[in-house]
Write a protein that holds these residues in place. Structure first.
Motif, mmCIF file in Angstrom:
data_model
loop_
_atom_site.group_PDB
_atom_site.id
_atom_site.type_symbol
_atom_site.label_atom_id
_atom_site.label_comp_id
_atom_site.label_asym_id
_atom_site.label_seq_id
_atom_site.Cartn_x
_atom_site.Cartn_y
_atom_site.Cartn_z
ATOM 1 N N VAL A 78 42.626 51.683 42.917
ATOM 2 C CA VAL A 78 43.786 51.883 43.715
ATOM 3 C C VAL A 78 44.154 50.368 44.033
ATOM 4 N N VAL A 79 45.424 49.875 43.925
ATOM 5 C CA VAL A 79 45.706 48.516 44.188
ATOM 6 C C VAL A 79 47.348 48.748 44.873
ATOM 7 N N PRO A 80 47.671 47.766 45.685
ATOM 8 C CA PRO A 80 49.199 47.795 46.255
ATOM 9 C C PRO A 80 50.184 48.000 45.036
ATOM 10 N N SER A 81 51.102 48.517 45.512
ATOM 11 C CA SER A 81 52.465 48.691 44.252
ATOM 12 C C SER A 81 52.692 47.346 43.662
ATOM 13 N N GLU A 82 52.771 46.425 44.452
ATOM 14 C CA GLU A 82 53.200 45.098 43.717
ATOM 15 C C GLU A 82 52.121 44.373 42.894
ATOM 16 N N HIS A 83 50.858 44.661 42.903
ATOM 17 C CA HIS A 83 49.765 44.145 42.247
ATOM 18 C C HIS A 83 50.055 43.820 40.876
ATOM 19 N N LEU A 84 49.311 43.036 40.259
ATOM 20 C CA LEU A 84 49.693 42.696 39.070
ATOM 21 C C LEU A 84 49.161 43.911 38.031
ATOM 22 N N PHE A 85 48.283 44.648 38.391
ATOM 23 C CA PHE A 85 47.902 45.860 37.634
ATOM 24 C C PHE A 85 48.775 46.855 37.614
ATOM 25 N N SER A 86 49.683 47.029 38.413
ATOM 26 C CA SER A 86 50.673 48.134 38.277
ATOM 27 C C SER A 86 51.681 47.949 37.036
ATOM 28 N N ALA A 87 51.553 46.751 36.434
ATOM 29 C CA ALA A 87 52.433 46.692 35.246
ATOM 30 C C ALA A 87 51.878 47.160 33.967
ATOM 31 N N ALA A 88 50.260 47.510 33.990
ATOM 32 C CA ALA A 88 49.754 47.922 32.802
ATOM 33 C C ALA A 88 49.580 49.470 33.010
ATOM 34 N N ASP A 89 49.222 50.114 31.865
ATOM 35 C CA ASP A 89 48.862 51.438 31.803
ATOM 36 C C ASP A 89 47.308 51.842 32.090
ATOM 37 N N SER A 90 46.506 50.799 31.924
ATOM 38 C CA SER A 90 45.324 50.894 32.252
ATOM 39 C C SER A 90 44.632 49.494 32.486
ATOM 40 N N VAL A 91 43.479 49.443 33.122
ATOM 41 C CA VAL A 91 42.822 48.094 33.417
ATOM 42 C C VAL A 91 41.300 47.826 32.762
ATOM 43 N N ASP A 92 41.262 46.780 32.124
ATOM 44 C CA ASP A 92 40.074 46.406 31.731
ATOM 45 C C ASP A 92 38.946 46.224 32.858
ATOM 46 N N ALA A 93 37.786 46.824 32.577
ATOM 47 C CA ALA A 93 36.760 46.371 33.656
ATOM 48 C C ALA A 93 36.586 44.988 34.054
ATOM 49 N N ALA A 94 36.560 44.228 33.003
ATOM 50 C CA ALA A 94 36.495 42.716 33.173
ATOM 51 C C ALA A 94 37.651 42.197 33.778
ATOM 52 N N ASP A 95 38.822 42.757 34.080
ATOM 53 C CA ASP A 95 39.910 42.212 34.811
ATOM 54 C C ASP A 95 39.726 42.484 36.428
ATOM 55 N N LEU A 96 38.699 43.377 36.763
ATOM 56 C CA LEU A 96 38.468 43.470 38.084
ATOM 57 C C LEU A 96 37.147 42.307 38.354
ATOM 58 N N ALA A 97 36.741 41.671 37.521
ATOM 59 C CA ALA A 97 35.582 40.867 38.091
ATOM 60 C C ALA A 97 36.069 39.933 39.236
ATOM 61 N N ALA A 98 37.115 39.217 39.202
ATOM 62 C CA ALA A 98 37.243 38.313 40.481
ATOM 63 C C ALA A 98 38.265 38.987 41.511
ATOM 64 N N GLU A 99 38.451 40.313 41.708
ATOM 65 C CA GLU A 99 38.941 41.246 42.654
ATOM 66 C C GLU A 99 38.117 41.536 43.848
ATOM 67 N N PRO A 100 38.459 41.233 44.987
ATOM 68 C CA PRO A 100 37.870 41.813 46.167
ATOM 69 C C PRO A 100 37.948 43.132 46.061
ATOM 70 N N THR A 101 36.584 43.719 46.194
ATOM 71 C CA THR A 101 36.387 45.121 46.187
ATOM 72 C C THR A 101 35.932 45.962 47.200
ATOM 73 N N LEU A 102 36.679 46.893 47.775
ATOM 74 C CA LEU A 102 36.084 47.700 48.972
ATOM 75 C C LEU A 102 35.017 48.849 48.485
ATOM 76 N N LEU A 103 34.081 48.801 49.243
ATOM 77 C CA LEU A 103 33.025 50.096 49.100
ATOM 78 C C LEU A 103 32.848 50.647 50.062
ATOM 79 N N PRO A 104 33.603 52.048 50.497
ATOM 80 C CA PRO A 104 33.376 52.816 51.633
ATOM 81 C C PRO A 104 31.580 53.453 51.590
#
Length: 237
Positions: A78-104
């Motif tokens: 889940v990302v903000p609508s203006e996030h770069l990921f929103s332009a893709a149909d899916s995201v590679d796991a490697a693309d998340l490596a540098a993303e701050p990730t929330l863990l509830p």
């Protein structure tokens, strides 16, 4: 729980409505009570009898329970609508490596080596984490149903390639089940009205020889019925 009702527990994101409708159509005199339970509490709710049956997320402690796997959910980010990921149909796991990730604290995705940089603060619930995603504090990895449940116009989500799926199962107490519980399990499994695990098995098909012997026996029986009493094949001397 009333003996004249059935209580179904379900975790956030699970959608028992179709089974509830089918139950109401087949058993209008036996209410199906729906009870929302936290994912971490669902197995205990069945063990303790708070609910008769529950939709749970795996993995979980399923001791003293019988578990019926149902389906696997896609894992998404889940990302903000203006996030770069929103332009893709899916995201590679490697693309998340540098993303701050929330863990509830109520996280349900079983991915020990999940990519991303964990945010130090852990929100209490997935709903709280979604609010933080909207505030731009990080991204959130969840089952697709939870992304839909907490959907907002300013957020979007994308499937993560190579991510593990999120299994959903039906849990009931171990051991013999009541007739009502067996009926509900049948509905979940797609059994048609009138079908039952308890019905007698259909008679096996007869072989060609068995059919021939049966016909011969039938003809012999018919011949005996057709004879007049007191007569034999010989005339009197």
């Amino acid at each position: 729980m009333s003996p004249l009702s059935l209580t179904l527990g379900y975790v956030p994101g699970a959608t028992p409505a179709k089974w509830a409708r089918t139950w109401a159509q087949r058993h209008p005199d036996v209410p199906l009570q729906l009870c929302a339970v936290a994912a971490a509490d669902a197995p205990d709710a069945v063990r303790e009898g708070t609910v008769d049956v529950a939709l749970i997320r795996l993995p979980a402690d399923t001791s003293e329970l019988s578990v019926i796997p149902l389906y696997d959910e896609t894992t998404v980010v889940v990302v903000p609508s203006e996030h770069l990921f929103s332009a893709a149909d899916s995201v590679d796991a490697a693309d998340l490596a540098a993303e701050p990730t929330l863990l509830p604290l109520d996280d349900v995705v079983d991915w020990p080596d999940a990519p991303g940089i964990p945010v130090e603060h852990r929100p209490e619930t997935t709903e709280d984490a979604v609010e933080l995603v909207a505030a731009g504090l990080g991204v959130l990895i969840v089952p697709q149903s939870l992304a839909r449940l907490h959907h907002r116009k300013d957020l979007t989500y994308r499937p993560i390639a190579e991510a593990p799926s999120c299994p959903v199962a039906l849990a009931v107490p171990a051991g013999p089940q009541s007739a009502m519980l067996e009926e509900f399990i049948g509905i979940v499994r797609g059994r048609k009205p009138g079908s039952s695990r308890g019905q007698a098995e259909p008679a096996p098909k007869r072989t060609a020889r068995e059919k021939t012997l049966a016909k011969q026996a039938a003809r012999a029986a018919a011949g005996k019925v057709g004879r007049k009493p007191g007569r034999t094949g010989r005339g009197r001397r």
